[in-house]
Every structure is written in C-alpha cells, then in structure tokens.
Design an enzyme around this catalytic site. Structure first.
Site, PDB file in Angstrom:
ATOM      1  CG  ASP A 213     -24.189   0.499  11.568  1.00  0.00           C
ATOM      2  OD1 ASP A 213     -23.054   0.681  12.024  1.00  0.00           O
ATOM      3  OD2 ASP A 213     -24.775  -0.608  11.606  1.00  0.00           O
TER       4      ASP A 213
ATOM      5  NE  ARG B 244     -21.484  -6.485   3.913  1.00  0.00           N
ATOM      6  CZ  ARG B 244     -22.175  -5.435   4.401  1.00  0.00           C
ATOM      7  NH1 ARG B 244     -22.928  -5.573   5.456  1.00  0.00           N
ATOM      8  NH2 ARG B 244     -22.103  -4.243   3.826  1.00  0.00           N
TER       9      ARG B 244
ATOM     10  NE  ARG C  82     -18.231   1.652  11.753  1.00  0.00           N
ATOM     11  CZ  ARG C  82     -19.474   1.169  11.968  1.00  0.00           C
ATOM     12  NH1 ARG C  82     -20.365   1.127  10.993  1.00  0.00           N
ATOM     13  NH2 ARG C  82     -19.814   0.771  13.169  1.00  0.00           N
TER      14      ARG C  82
ATOM     15  CD  GLN D 289     -23.180   6.036   3.758  1.00  0.00           C
ATOM     16  OE1 GLN D 289     -23.647   7.152   3.527  1.00  0.00           O
ATOM     17  NE2 GLN D 289     -23.948   4.953   3.876  1.00  0.00           N
TER      18      GLN D 289
ATOM     19  CE  LYS E  15     -13.039   1.101  -0.964  1.00  0.00           C
ATOM     20  NZ  LYS E  15     -12.588   0.154  -2.006  1.00  0.00           N
TER      21      LYS E  15
HETATM   22  P1  FDA Z   1     -14.142  -3.022  -1.772  1.00  0.00           P
HETATM   23  O1  FDA Z   1     -15.608  -3.144  -1.939  1.00  0.00           O
HETATM   24  O2  FDA Z   1     -13.359  -2.361  -2.849  1.00  0.00           O
HETATM   25  O3  FDA Z   1     -13.565  -4.455  -1.462  1.00  0.00           O
HETATM   26  C1  FDA Z   1     -12.162  -4.706  -1.321  1.00  0.00           C
HETATM   27  C2  FDA Z   1     -11.954  -6.199  -1.179  1.00  0.00           C
HETATM   28  O4  FDA Z   1     -12.518  -6.641   0.058  1.00  0.00           O
HETATM   29  C3  FDA Z   1     -12.663  -7.036  -2.242  1.00  0.00           C
HETATM   30  O5  FDA Z   1     -11.867  -7.170  -3.382  1.00  0.00           O
HETATM   31  C4  FDA Z   1     -12.867  -8.328  -1.504  1.00  0.00           C
HETATM   32  O6  FDA Z   1     -11.692  -9.096  -1.492  1.00  0.00           O
HETATM   33  C5  FDA Z   1     -13.140  -7.888  -0.092  1.00  0.00           C
HETATM   34  N1  FDA Z   1     -14.596  -7.740   0.184  1.00  0.00           N
HETATM   35  C6  FDA Z   1     -15.289  -6.597   0.275  1.00  0.00           C
HETATM   36  N2  FDA Z   1     -16.590  -6.842   0.574  1.00  0.00           N
HETATM   37  C7  FDA Z   1     -16.703  -8.170   0.668  1.00  0.00           C
HETATM   38  C8  FDA Z   1     -17.779  -9.051   0.951  1.00  0.00           C
HETATM   39  N3  FDA Z   1     -19.012  -8.614   1.191  1.00  0.00           N
HETATM   40  N4  FDA Z   1     -17.529 -10.395   0.942  1.00  0.00           N
HETATM   41  C9  FDA Z   1     -16.293 -10.870   0.712  1.00  0.00           C
HETATM   42  N5  FDA Z   1     -15.231 -10.080   0.449  1.00  0.00           N
HETATM   43  C10 FDA Z   1     -15.422  -8.755   0.412  1.00  0.00           C
HETATM   44  N6  FDA Z   1     -21.526   0.770   4.749  1.00  0.00           N
HETATM   45  C11 FDA Z   1     -22.510   1.703   4.925  1.00  0.00           C
HETATM   46  O7  FDA Z   1     -23.079   2.188   3.951  1.00  0.00           O
HETATM   47  N7  FDA Z   1     -22.866   2.099   6.195  1.00  0.00           N
HETATM   48  C12 FDA Z   1     -22.233   1.612   7.296  1.00  0.00           C
HETATM   49  O8  FDA Z   1     -22.578   1.999   8.414  1.00  0.00           O
HETATM   50  C13 FDA Z   1     -21.192   0.657   7.120  1.00  0.00           C
HETATM   51  N8  FDA Z   1     -20.518   0.128   8.179  1.00  0.00           N
HETATM   52  C14 FDA Z   1     -19.413  -0.666   7.965  1.00  0.00           C
HETATM   53  C15 FDA Z   1     -18.650  -1.101   9.050  1.00  0.00           C
HETATM   54  C16 FDA Z   1     -17.493  -1.816   8.818  1.00  0.00           C
HETATM   55  C17 FDA Z   1     -16.658  -2.248   9.985  1.00  0.00           C
HETATM   56  C18 FDA Z   1     -17.083  -2.145   7.483  1.00  0.00           C
HETATM   57  C19 FDA Z   1     -15.818  -2.874   7.206  1.00  0.00           C
HETATM   58  C20 FDA Z   1     -17.875  -1.770   6.430  1.00  0.00           C
HETATM   59  C21 FDA Z   1     -19.053  -1.052   6.651  1.00  0.00           C
HETATM   60  N9  FDA Z   1     -19.875  -0.672   5.593  1.00  0.00           N
HETATM   61  C22 FDA Z   1     -20.880   0.251   5.812  1.00  0.00           C
HETATM   62  C23 FDA Z   1     -19.705  -1.313   4.268  1.00  0.00           C
HETATM   63  C24 FDA Z   1     -18.803  -0.501   3.355  1.00  0.00           C
HETATM   64  O9  FDA Z   1     -19.440   0.693   3.013  1.00  0.00           O
HETATM   65  C25 FDA Z   1     -18.475  -1.285   2.064  1.00  0.00           C
HETATM   66  O10 FDA Z   1     -19.647  -1.573   1.370  1.00  0.00           O
HETATM   67  C26 FDA Z   1     -17.721  -2.587   2.321  1.00  0.00           C
HETATM   68  O11 FDA Z   1     -16.830  -2.479   3.373  1.00  0.00           O
HETATM   69  C27 FDA Z   1     -16.913  -2.971   1.068  1.00  0.00           C
HETATM   70  O12 FDA Z   1     -15.950  -1.972   0.800  1.00  0.00           O
HETATM   71  P2  FDA Z   1     -14.365  -2.188   1.013  1.00  0.00           P
HETATM   72  O13 FDA Z   1     -13.814  -0.953   1.630  1.00  0.00           O
HETATM   73  O14 FDA Z   1     -14.109  -3.414   1.755  1.00  0.00           O
HETATM   74  O15 FDA Z   1     -13.767  -2.196  -0.461  1.00  0.00           O
END
Ligand code: FDA
Length: 278
Positions: A105, A261, A156, A135, A159
């Site tokens: 991570d 989260r 991986r 990221q 964002k």
């Molecule tokens: P975005 O934030 O735009 O969300 C899109 C939609 O997804 C939202 O409108 C909502 O519906 C849903 N959603 C997103 N987050 C939610 C939540 N917490 N609760 C409920 N619904 C939610 N980051 C990092 O800095 N280091 C890392 O190592 C990782 N590792 C990682 C592994 C995996 C498998 C995932 C999916 C994510 C990570 N992240 C991470 C977190 C990542 O950087 C990011 O903060 C979250 O995934 C939210 O971004 P989205 O791409 O989902 O888009």
C-alpha cells in the site's frame, strides 16, 4: 459506538474473520487481498508482530488465491529501514513460495521514495511476488509508472487517500480524475497485470471501453475495490466477466483506516451519526 459502520468496512478482529470473508468472496467469484490493520508502529516488536500476522495470513489464504496488502510503516519503516526491508523480505519470500503476492500500500508522499525503493529491491531479489501502489493525485506518478512498467512490476492504481500539499499533488478532484484516466491507459497498455482500484463509475467505464477497443483480454488485468464499498459496482464487474479483487482489512487497529473511509464520503459520517442515535 462505531461498530455498525466498522463492520461494513472491516472483516473483523481476527484472521479467521478475514478468511471467512475471503472464502465468501471466492464463492461469489471474487478475489481478496487481506490487510492486517496497523500503521506507523513505534517499536521493532510491533513490527515483528505485524510480520508474523502476515506470515500466518499468507500461509492460510494462499489456496484462495488471495494476496496480502501491507504498509511499510506497519513493518517498521519509521524505526529502521533495514528492519522494514527484512520484514518485507520474509513476506515476499513466502508469497513467492506459495504463488501469491504482497501488495505494498502507498501511504503519504513522505514515504513514496522509500516504499518504491523496497518494491524495486524485492522484485529484483525474488523475481516477482510484489505489487506497487501508485496514487493518481501525485504529479510524479506518471514517471513512477513508466519506471515500474519497464521493470515488469505490477501496479495498483488508486486516486490517493492522504492529505497532500499542492506542491506534490493535484489539489482539484477533476485533475486527479483526469490523471487517473491517463494513467489507466498507460498501465493497461504497458503494465504487467495492472490493477485498476476505484469505485468511480466514470473511471471504470473508461477502463472497460479501453480494454474492449484494444481487445485486451480479461485475464491480463484486474479491478480492485474496498470491502463494503459499492457492492452494486462489484456485481457489475463480475457479471461483465472481469476479475475483481476486494481489499479486506481485519484486526484491532482499525481507527486510521476507518477515518480515511469516512473522509472519502461525507454520507458515511451521516450514516454513522444516525446509527449512534438509533
Ligand atoms: P471517488 O472518491 O471519486 O468515489 C467514487 C464513488 O465511490 C463515490 O461517489 C462513492 O459512491 C463511492 N465511494 C468512494 N469511497 C467511498 C467510501 N469510503 N465509502 C462509501 N462509498 C465510497 N489509497 C492510498 O492512498 N493508498 C493505497 O494504498 C490505497 N489502496 C487502495 C486499494 C483499493 C483496492 C482501493 C479501491 C482503494 C485504495 N485506496 C488507496 C483509496 C483510494 O486512493 C481512494 O481514496 C478511494 O478508492 C476513493 O476513490 P475512488 O476511486 O473510489 O473515487
């Protein structure tokens, strides 16, 4: 008090809880990556305990084709880079022996160089067994991906979940999203079994359109999502015939993970507040 929401995001307190979830996911055709919760440990004993917890996790879940996801600060990076490297090495060695992978991570940008250095060293030493995390909010990420792809190291793409200064990261969400799309194309084109980690429909639709247009086979990459987030989208990915791995956290040190989260989605705070008044 936070139990109703933590149980949505966290498998439970023990490895047995995580294994139960990973087995359920397998029955639903999903893969898992187990995260033994913890970060920024302050003693070598805590780092060694995290290493042992991960070794037990790998030994238990490799038949489910699950990977593990670890944080370098859980394995001692804040105390000793040497100790962190040795702890990570033990995990990657066992992962290679059992045919699985350790996903490192990515934490805040003060750790990026040291994290990627360990990833490169482990990949070189073991000929695989690791996945880097990049990221999209960091300006440097395109070059990092190019370097990782040149070495055949799986990535991986996410964002980014930490508070960063505008000197290192795009401050506007629209720019982060645009960079995510650009990096997705780069990874799908040049990456070695990349993972696109998002719950954003727009990011997912873009990736799907790209792979269909380029005839990229479904077994050449995977999507990743967090346990408990966007179950509707999880179902869609599986129904459309693509691979999906869920990130499954477990353990007692849930607080920082849980707070990230909440920070990602204000509606989660509302949900928590409502459940407290019930
Ligand atoms: P975005 O934030 O735009 O969300 C899109 C939609 O997804 C939202 O409108 C909502 O519906 C849903 N959603 C997103 N987050 C939610 C939540 N917490 N609760 C409920 N619904 C939610 N980051 C990092 O800095 N280091 C890392 O190592 C990782 N590792 C990682 C592994 C995996 C498998 C995932 C999916 C994510 C990570 N992240 C991470 C977190 C990542 O950087 C990011 O903060 C979250 O995934 C939210 O971004 P989205 O791409 O989902 O888009």
């Amino acid at each position: 008090m936070a139990r109703p929401l933590t149980t949505r995001f966290i498998a439970g307190l023990t490895l047995a809880d995580a294994v139960r979830v990973a087995s359920e996911l397998k029955r639903s055709e999903m893969l898992a990556s187990l995260d033994y919760l913890g970060e920024n440990v302050t003693t070598l004993e805590e780092a060694a305990a995290a290493r042992e917890a991960y070794l037990a996790a790998i030994r238990t879940v490799y038949p489910l084709h699950a990977s593990v996801s670890m944080k370098v600060t859980a394995l001692g990076l804040d105390i000793s880079e040497e100790a962190c490297r040795a702890n990570t090495d033990a995990l990657v060695r066992l992962a290679c022996d059992t045919g699985t992978r350790v996903e490192l991570d990515m934490e805040d940008s003060t750790y990026t160089d040291r994290n990627l250095k360990i990833v490169h060293e482990m990949h070189e030493k073991h000929g695989g067994g690791v996945r880097a995390v990049i990221q999209a909010y960091l300006y440097r990420s395109e070059q990092d991906i190019i370097d990782l792809c040149e070495h055949g190291i799986p990535v991986r793409l996410c964002k980014g979940a930490y508070k960063e200064a505008p000197s290192v990261a795009f401050p506007k969400k629209a720019d982060v999203d645009a960079n995510f799309l650009k990096l997705t194309d780069l990874l799908l084109e040049r990456g070695s079994y990349p993972a696109i980690a998002t719950h954003d429909d727009a990011m997912l639709n873009h990736a799907l359109a790209f792979v269909r247009e380029r005839h990229i086979r479904a077994d050449r990459f995977e999507f990743q999502m967090l346990y408990g987030v966007r179950r509707d989208l999880q179902q869609r990915v599986i129904k459309e015939g693509y691979r999906l791995r869920l990130y499954v956290p477990y353990g007692a040190a849930w607080y920082p993970y849980f707070m990230r989260r909440l920070a990602e989605r204000p509606a989660n705070v509302l949900f928590l507040a409502k459940s407290l008044f019930k």
